[in-house]
Motif scaffolding. Structure first.
Motif, mmCIF file in Angstrom:
data_model
loop_
_atom_site.group_PDB
_atom_site.id
_atom_site.type_symbol
_atom_site.label_atom_id
_atom_site.label_comp_id
_atom_site.label_asym_id
_atom_site.label_seq_id
_atom_site.Cartn_x
_atom_site.Cartn_y
_atom_site.Cartn_z
ATOM 1 N N ARG A 20 19.570 -7.829 -0.193
ATOM 2 C CA ARG A 20 20.189 -8.345 -1.412
ATOM 3 C C ARG A 20 21.102 -9.510 -1.064
ATOM 4 O O ARG A 20 21.555 -9.653 0.078
ATOM 5 N N VAL A 21 21.372 -10.343 -2.073
ATOM 6 C CA VAL A 21 22.279 -11.478 -1.928
ATOM 7 C C VAL A 21 23.256 -11.438 -3.101
ATOM 8 O O VAL A 21 22.836 -11.355 -4.251
ATOM 9 N N GLU A 22 24.550 -11.466 -2.798
ATOM 10 C CA GLU A 22 25.572 -11.444 -3.846
ATOM 11 C C GLU A 22 26.530 -12.607 -3.641
ATOM 12 O O GLU A 22 26.804 -13.006 -2.499
ATOM 13 N N ALA A 23 27.029 -13.159 -4.730
ATOM 14 C CA ALA A 23 28.045 -14.208 -4.674
ATOM 15 C C ALA A 23 29.401 -13.586 -4.950
ATOM 16 O O ALA A 23 29.603 -12.958 -5.997
ATOM 17 N N ARG A 24 30.330 -13.718 -4.008
ATOM 18 C CA ARG A 24 31.674 -13.172 -4.161
ATOM 19 C C ARG A 24 32.685 -14.263 -3.864
ATOM 20 O O ARG A 24 32.844 -14.676 -2.713
ATOM 21 N N GLU B 31 28.185 -13.122 5.796
ATOM 22 C CA GLU B 31 28.896 -13.933 4.814
ATOM 23 C C GLU B 31 28.651 -15.403 5.115
ATOM 24 O O GLU B 31 28.809 -15.839 6.265
ATOM 25 N N LEU B 32 28.258 -16.160 4.088
ATOM 26 C CA LEU B 32 27.861 -17.557 4.272
ATOM 27 C C LEU B 32 28.572 -18.458 3.274
ATOM 28 O O LEU B 32 28.729 -18.106 2.105
ATOM 29 N N GLU B 33 28.986 -19.614 3.745
ATOM 30 C CA GLU B 33 29.434 -20.696 2.881
ATOM 31 C C GLU B 33 28.583 -21.910 3.218
ATOM 32 O O GLU B 33 28.413 -22.251 4.398
ATOM 33 N N ALA B 34 28.049 -22.556 2.190
ATOM 34 C CA ALA B 34 27.147 -23.681 2.413
ATOM 35 C C ALA B 34 27.384 -24.743 1.356
ATOM 36 O O ALA B 34 27.928 -24.471 0.276
ATOM 37 N N ALA B 35 26.927 -25.974 1.665
ATOM 38 C CA ALA B 35 27.064 -27.089 0.718
ATOM 39 C C ALA B 35 26.198 -26.871 -0.516
ATOM 40 O O ALA B 35 26.529 -27.320 -1.611
ATOM 41 N N ASP B 36 25.074 -26.187 -0.349
ATOM 42 C CA ASP B 36 24.143 -25.941 -1.450
ATOM 43 C C ASP B 36 23.955 -24.431 -1.611
ATOM 44 O O ASP B 36 22.909 -23.877 -1.245
ATOM 45 N N PRO B 37 24.957 -23.731 -2.179
ATOM 46 C CA PRO B 37 24.868 -22.265 -2.256
ATOM 47 C C PRO B 37 23.732 -21.770 -3.141
ATOM 48 O O PRO B 37 23.110 -20.760 -2.826
ATOM 49 N N GLU B 38 23.444 -22.462 -4.238
ATOM 50 C CA GLU B 38 22.380 -22.003 -5.124
ATOM 51 C C GLU B 38 21.017 -22.128 -4.453
ATOM 52 O O GLU B 38 20.164 -21.230 -4.548
ATOM 53 N N GLY B 39 20.789 -23.256 -3.778
ATOM 54 C CA GLY B 39 19.523 -23.418 -3.072
ATOM 55 C C GLY B 39 19.369 -22.421 -1.941
ATOM 56 O O GLY B 39 18.281 -21.874 -1.711
ATOM 57 N N LEU B 40 20.476 -22.160 -1.241
ATOM 58 C CA LEU B 40 20.449 -21.188 -0.152
ATOM 59 C C LEU B 40 20.156 -19.795 -0.697
ATOM 60 O O LEU B 40 19.339 -19.060 -0.120
#
Length: 311
Positions: free
Chosen positions: A254-258, A233-242
């Motif tokens: 896979r990568v999911e946004a929750r 699980e990750l939180e970042a300043a640039d989530p879309e770029g990450l």
């Protein structure tokens, strides 16, 4: 192991073409605990009610110790069943003891006070609660009393519909221990749940989705088959770029946004996890946590839906 419960080709269709259960077959051996895992609306309760002889199936065969529940010897088969529905069948003005005595008389057995007190202690119900009117019970207390009522005649097959509903984590642990002990006595315990923790403590887990069995097996086998990766699980300043970089990264399944958090399924060892961490650092990493997958993750991978919903 002997087969205590066999279900073959069970289906239930309601007027208007609504199919609640669609060709389900499964076996529960004596001395084992089986969890039917799925969200509300997946057909679990309907299947259990048909197996208990409460809801007539549209088709299918239900055998308890070789006796057909819906056949000529259905009454004999039902005598071997203990059933705990979601709606507790208790009179609110009667005490716990009085309700249990009523259930025992309906089953034609003597109320075993020693068994009741033993189970009440194991479940954390409390001896004094049995002397109080059930109308004053909490939802969790009613679930515990319902389980006791279901085993008064020491059934060969115990069918429990959402026995963990309304229970706190400590009570769920006690419930899991009681179900295990009942199975050790030789019974086949089958229960429905939408809680992954409860299912993970069963011998066999059956994934139900849209009225069908999607997968079945031991909890560890299902996790290994459907979710053999770590979850980060990750939180970042640039989530879309990450997210864009992670989707190109080797080892990422896979990568999911929750809820603003990126959940990344990573196949591989420390090197793959380190690569994800480095990518996150390049996009303003704020938080990172990793865990091994559980039965909920396996269910999501097998069905495409989380346990919390059914479409």
């Amino acid at each position: 192991m002997d087969k205590c419960l066999e279900i073959r080709g069970a289906s239930k269709q309601y007027p208007g073409g609504i199919v609640a259960v669609d060709g389900v077959s499964l076996t529960a051996s004596c001395g084992t605990v089986t969890a039917l895992l799925g969200p509300n609306g997946s057909g679990k309760s309907t299947l259990l009610a048909m197996a208990a002889g409460v809801l007539r199936p549209s088709s299918g065969v239900f055998l308890v110790a070789g006796l057909e529940v819906w056949g000529p010897r259905g009454r004999d088969a039902r005598r071997l069943l203990g059933y705990m529905p979601q709606a507790e069948p208790f009179h609110p003005l009667l005490t716990g003891w009085e309700n249990l005595a009523l259930h025992a008389s309906m089953r034609g057995v003597r109320l075993d006070r020693g068994l009741v007190l033993e189970l009440a202690e194991e479940l954390g119900l409390g001896r004094e609660a049995l002397g109080r009117r059930v109308g004053g019970y909490s939802g969790g207390m009613k679930r515990k009393l319902a389980l006791i009522a279901a085993v008064l005649h020491q059934p060969r097959v115990l069918l429990l519909d959402e026995p963990d509903s309304g229970l706190d984590p400590g009570s769920r642990r006690r419930l899991a221990e009681v179900l295990r002990r009942l199975a050790r006595s030789g019974a086949a315990v089958v229960f429905t749940t939408h809680i992954g923790w409860s299912a993970a403590h069963a011998d066999q887990v059956v994934f139900m989705h849209r009225g069908r069995v999607v997968a079945e097996g031991a909890p560890g086998e299902l996790v290994e088959k459907y979710s053999p990766w770590h979850l980060v699980e990750l939180e970042a300043a640039d989530p879309e770029g990450l997210r864009a970089e992670l989707e190109r990264l080797g080892g990422v399944e896979r990568v999911e946004a929750r809820d603003g958090v990126l959940v990344v399924a990573v196949r591989g060892g420390p090197d793959a996890l380190a690569a994800v961490a480095r990518a996150a650092a390049r996009h303003g990493l704020r938080r990172l946590s990793a865990r091994e997958p559980g039965i909920e993750d396996a269910f999501l991978a097998a069905t495409g839906q989380p346990l919390g919903e059914e479409r």
